[in-house]
Motif scaffolding. Structure first.
Motif, PDB file in Angstrom:
ATOM      1  N   ALA A  96       1.738  -1.442  -0.056  1.00  0.00           N
ATOM      2  CA  ALA A  96       0.161   0.210   0.257  1.00  0.00           C
ATOM      3  C   ALA A  96       0.646   1.181  -0.246  1.00  0.00           C
ATOM      4  O   ALA A  96       0.987   2.102  -0.337  1.00  0.00           O
ATOM      5  N   VAL A  97       1.738   1.617   0.698  1.00  0.00           N
ATOM      6  CA  VAL A  97       2.572   2.398   0.851  1.00  0.00           C
ATOM      7  C   VAL A  97       3.645   2.403  -0.213  1.00  0.00           C
ATOM      8  O   VAL A  97       3.576   3.769  -1.212  1.00  0.00           O
ATOM      9  N   GLY A  98       4.039   1.119  -0.974  1.00  0.00           N
ATOM     10  CA  GLY A  98       4.543   1.204  -2.483  1.00  0.00           C
ATOM     11  C   GLY A  98       3.768   2.214  -3.491  1.00  0.00           C
ATOM     12  O   GLY A  98       4.457   2.898  -4.358  1.00  0.00           O
ATOM     13  N   GLN A  99       2.256   1.684  -3.787  1.00  0.00           N
ATOM     14  CA  GLN A  99       1.575   2.320  -4.664  1.00  0.00           C
ATOM     15  C   GLN A  99       0.906   3.919  -4.290  1.00  0.00           C
ATOM     16  O   GLN A  99       1.141   4.362  -5.175  1.00  0.00           O
ATOM     17  N   ILE A 100       0.850   3.844  -2.783  1.00  0.00           N
ATOM     18  CA  ILE A 100       0.591   4.935  -2.673  1.00  0.00           C
ATOM     19  C   ILE A 100       1.826   6.355  -3.019  1.00  0.00           C
ATOM     20  O   ILE A 100       1.728   7.459  -3.855  1.00  0.00           O
ATOM     21  N   ARG A 101       3.608   5.786  -2.512  1.00  0.00           N
ATOM     22  CA  ARG A 101       4.765   7.056  -3.265  1.00  0.00           C
ATOM     23  C   ARG A 101       4.199   6.986  -4.862  1.00  0.00           C
ATOM     24  O   ARG A 101       4.968   7.934  -5.017  1.00  0.00           O
ATOM     25  N   GLU A 102       4.479   5.329  -5.307  1.00  0.00           N
ATOM     26  CA  GLU A 102       4.196   6.112  -6.974  1.00  0.00           C
ATOM     27  C   GLU A 102       3.123   6.219  -7.391  1.00  0.00           C
ATOM     28  O   GLU A 102       3.228   7.813  -8.365  1.00  0.00           O
ATOM     29  N   ILE A 103       1.622   6.727  -6.826  1.00  0.00           N
ATOM     30  CA  ILE A 103       0.796   7.626  -7.245  1.00  0.00           C
ATOM     31  C   ILE A 103       1.228   8.968  -7.017  1.00  0.00           C
ATOM     32  O   ILE A 103       0.349   9.661  -7.995  1.00  0.00           O
ATOM     33  N   VAL A 104       1.141   9.364  -5.879  1.00  0.00           N
ATOM     34  CA  VAL A 104       1.733  10.268  -5.558  1.00  0.00           C
ATOM     35  C   VAL A 104       2.195  11.310  -6.268  1.00  0.00           C
ATOM     36  O   VAL A 104       2.497  12.556  -7.270  1.00  0.00           O
ATOM     37  N   ARG A 105       3.589  10.899  -6.724  1.00  0.00           N
ATOM     38  CA  ARG A 105       4.947  10.995  -7.553  1.00  0.00           C
ATOM     39  C   ARG A 105       4.477  11.085  -9.432  1.00  0.00           C
ATOM     40  O   ARG A 105       4.628  12.473  -9.293  1.00  0.00           O
ATOM     41  N   ALA A 106       3.933  10.245  -9.400  1.00  0.00           N
ATOM     42  CA  ALA A 106       2.948  10.194 -11.153  1.00  0.00           C
ATOM     43  C   ALA A 106       1.627  10.941 -11.215  1.00  0.00           C
ATOM     44  O   ALA A 106       1.488  11.810 -12.515  1.00  0.00           O
ATOM     45  N   ALA A 107       1.064  11.105 -10.024  1.00  0.00           N
ATOM     46  CA  ALA A 107      -0.166  12.081 -10.091  1.00  0.00           C
ATOM     47  C   ALA A 107       0.722  13.367 -10.473  1.00  0.00           C
ATOM     48  O   ALA A 107       0.012  14.634 -11.096  1.00  0.00           O
ATOM     49  N   VAL A 108       1.545  14.393  -9.394  1.00  0.00           N
ATOM     50  CA  VAL A 108       1.793  15.368  -9.580  1.00  0.00           C
ATOM     51  C   VAL A 108       2.854  15.355 -10.779  1.00  0.00           C
ATOM     52  O   VAL A 108       3.044  16.214 -11.621  1.00  0.00           O
ATOM     53  N   LEU A 109       3.424  14.296 -11.284  1.00  0.00           N
ATOM     54  CA  LEU A 109       3.590  14.750 -12.959  1.00  0.00           C
ATOM     55  C   LEU A 109       2.429  14.831 -13.711  1.00  0.00           C
ATOM     56  O   LEU A 109       2.944  16.166 -14.686  1.00  0.00           O
ATOM     57  N   VAL A 110       1.334  14.410 -13.179  1.00  0.00           N
ATOM     58  CA  VAL A 110       0.527  14.349 -14.141  1.00  0.00           C
ATOM     59  C   VAL A 110      -0.191  15.881 -14.278  1.00  0.00           C
ATOM     60  O   VAL A 110      -0.322  16.764 -15.118  1.00  0.00           O
ATOM     61  N   ALA A 111      -0.381  17.004 -13.056  1.00  0.00           N
ATOM     62  CA  ALA A 111      -0.266  17.869 -13.278  1.00  0.00           C
ATOM     63  C   ALA A 111      -0.436  18.828 -13.330  1.00  0.00           C
ATOM     64  O   ALA A 111      -0.143  20.100 -14.377  1.00  0.00           O
ATOM     65  N   CYS A 112       1.566  18.578 -13.325  1.00  0.00           N
ATOM     66  CA  CYS A 112       2.659  19.672 -14.801  1.00  0.00           C
ATOM     67  C   CYS A 112       2.540  19.762 -16.027  1.00  0.00           C
ATOM     68  O   CYS A 112       2.492  20.818 -16.688  1.00  0.00           O
ATOM     69  N   GLU A 113       2.129  18.146 -16.527  1.00  0.00           N
ATOM     70  CA  GLU A 113       2.051  17.933 -17.391  1.00  0.00           C
ATOM     71  C   GLU A 113       0.307  18.357 -18.297  1.00  0.00           C
ATOM     72  O   GLU A 113       0.308  18.696 -19.429  1.00  0.00           O
ATOM     73  N   GLN A 114      -0.445  17.951 -17.628  1.00  0.00           N
ATOM     74  CA  GLN A 114      -1.846  18.334 -18.269  1.00  0.00           C
ATOM     75  C   GLN A 114      -2.367  19.743 -17.646  1.00  0.00           C
ATOM     76  O   GLN A 114      -3.921  19.523 -17.130  1.00  0.00           O
ATOM     77  N   GLN A 115      -1.390  20.353 -16.954  1.00  0.00           N
ATOM     78  CA  GLN A 115      -2.119  21.634 -16.026  1.00  0.00           C
ATOM     79  C   GLN A 115      -3.261  22.280 -16.806  1.00  0.00           C
ATOM     80  O   GLN A 115      -4.429  22.325 -15.915  1.00  0.00           O
ATOM     81  N   PRO A 116      -3.048  22.775 -17.779  1.00  0.00           N
ATOM     82  CA  PRO A 116      -4.517  23.332 -18.350  1.00  0.00           C
ATOM     83  C   PRO A 116      -5.659  22.004 -18.169  1.00  0.00           C
ATOM     84  O   PRO A 116      -6.487  23.135 -17.940  1.00  0.00           O
ATOM     85  N   TYR A 117      -5.770  20.765 -18.945  1.00  0.00           N
ATOM     86  CA  TYR A 117      -6.321  20.676 -18.936  1.00  0.00           C
ATOM     87  C   TYR A 117      -7.552  19.724 -16.461  1.00  0.00           C
ATOM     88  O   TYR A 117      -8.231  19.497 -16.975  1.00  0.00           O
TER      89      TYR A 117
END
Length: 218
Positions: free
Chosen positions: A100-121
């Motif tokens: 679960a912690v491994g998943q949280i870590r990966e989700i948070v990291r990847a979600a931040v990258l999505v927020a930056c890459e898909q910012q307008p959307y």
């Protein structure tokens, strides 16, 4: 001015749906989806209304395709982390001491990258009011993502990696709130890289949730 310059152009060569969508999303963000008209969109694009309709069947379709950029990317983040949590990917192989912690870590990291890459959307998604079927479906998908993160936080708590006095639902909302806040101030040409922001957010999540030492968010 020659005759070519004096003749209004009906469109711009080289426009495709993707490049048009970037401009359309900016119109939706500037004026709000409900207040945005096809006339506004065609004027901003420098295209005729019929040329816009060549690429999109309706304004609702424009919104649906735009929201998919954010929601589809975030759903993929969860799908990949959850598959990895079963030992198939980075989250499962990282040796975090807890799936679960491994998943949280990966989700948070990847979600931040999505927020930056898909910012307008993502900005568009966060400003929805639920006044149409497209918006309601998008908001339901957003709630489903929060529910998925809540379930993973609950597993982390049951595994002893998350402080037991914090509700997993609140943990999920706090975490998404932190990630979503990035879209309001992140600048692609600014000093912070998406990767550095991802590590910073992970640090805040780790300290704020006071996970046990066994939960390695690094």
């Amino acid at each position: 001015m020659d005759s070519t310059e004096a003749t209004p152009r009906r469109g711009r060569p080289g426009y495709d749906q993707s490049s048009m969508l970037e401009v359309i999303v900016q119109v939706f963000t500037d004026h709000g989806y409900d207040a945005s008209s096809l006339g506004m969109i065609s004027t901003r694009l420098g295209l005729s209304k019929s040329a816009v309709y060549h690429h999109f069947a309706s304004k609702a379709e424009m919104l649906e395709i735009a929201l998919e950029r954010a929601l589809g990317a975030l759903e993929q983040v969860f799908d990949e982390a959850e598959r990895g949590g079963n030992g198939a990917g980075a989250a499962g192989a990282a040796g975090a001491g807890s799936d679960a912690v491994g998943q949280i870590r990966e989700i948070v990291r990847a979600a931040v990258l999505v927020a930056c890459e898909q910012q307008p959307y993502l900005i568009l998604l966060l400003r929805l009011h639920g006044n149409s079927d497209v918006e309601l479906r998008a908001l339901e998908r957003r709630r489903a993502l929060t529910a998925r993160l809540r379930a993973i936080f609950e597993r982390a708590r049951n595994e002893g990696a998350l402080r037991d006095d914090l509700d997993p639902g609140l943990a999920a909302r706090f975490t998404f709130g932190l990630v979503n806040s990035l879209v309001e101030w992140y600048r692609p040409d600014g000093p912070e890289t998406p990767e550095a922001l991802a590590e910073a957010v992970l640090s805040y999540v780790r300290s704020g949730l006071r996970v046990n030492e066994v939960a390695d968010f690094r």
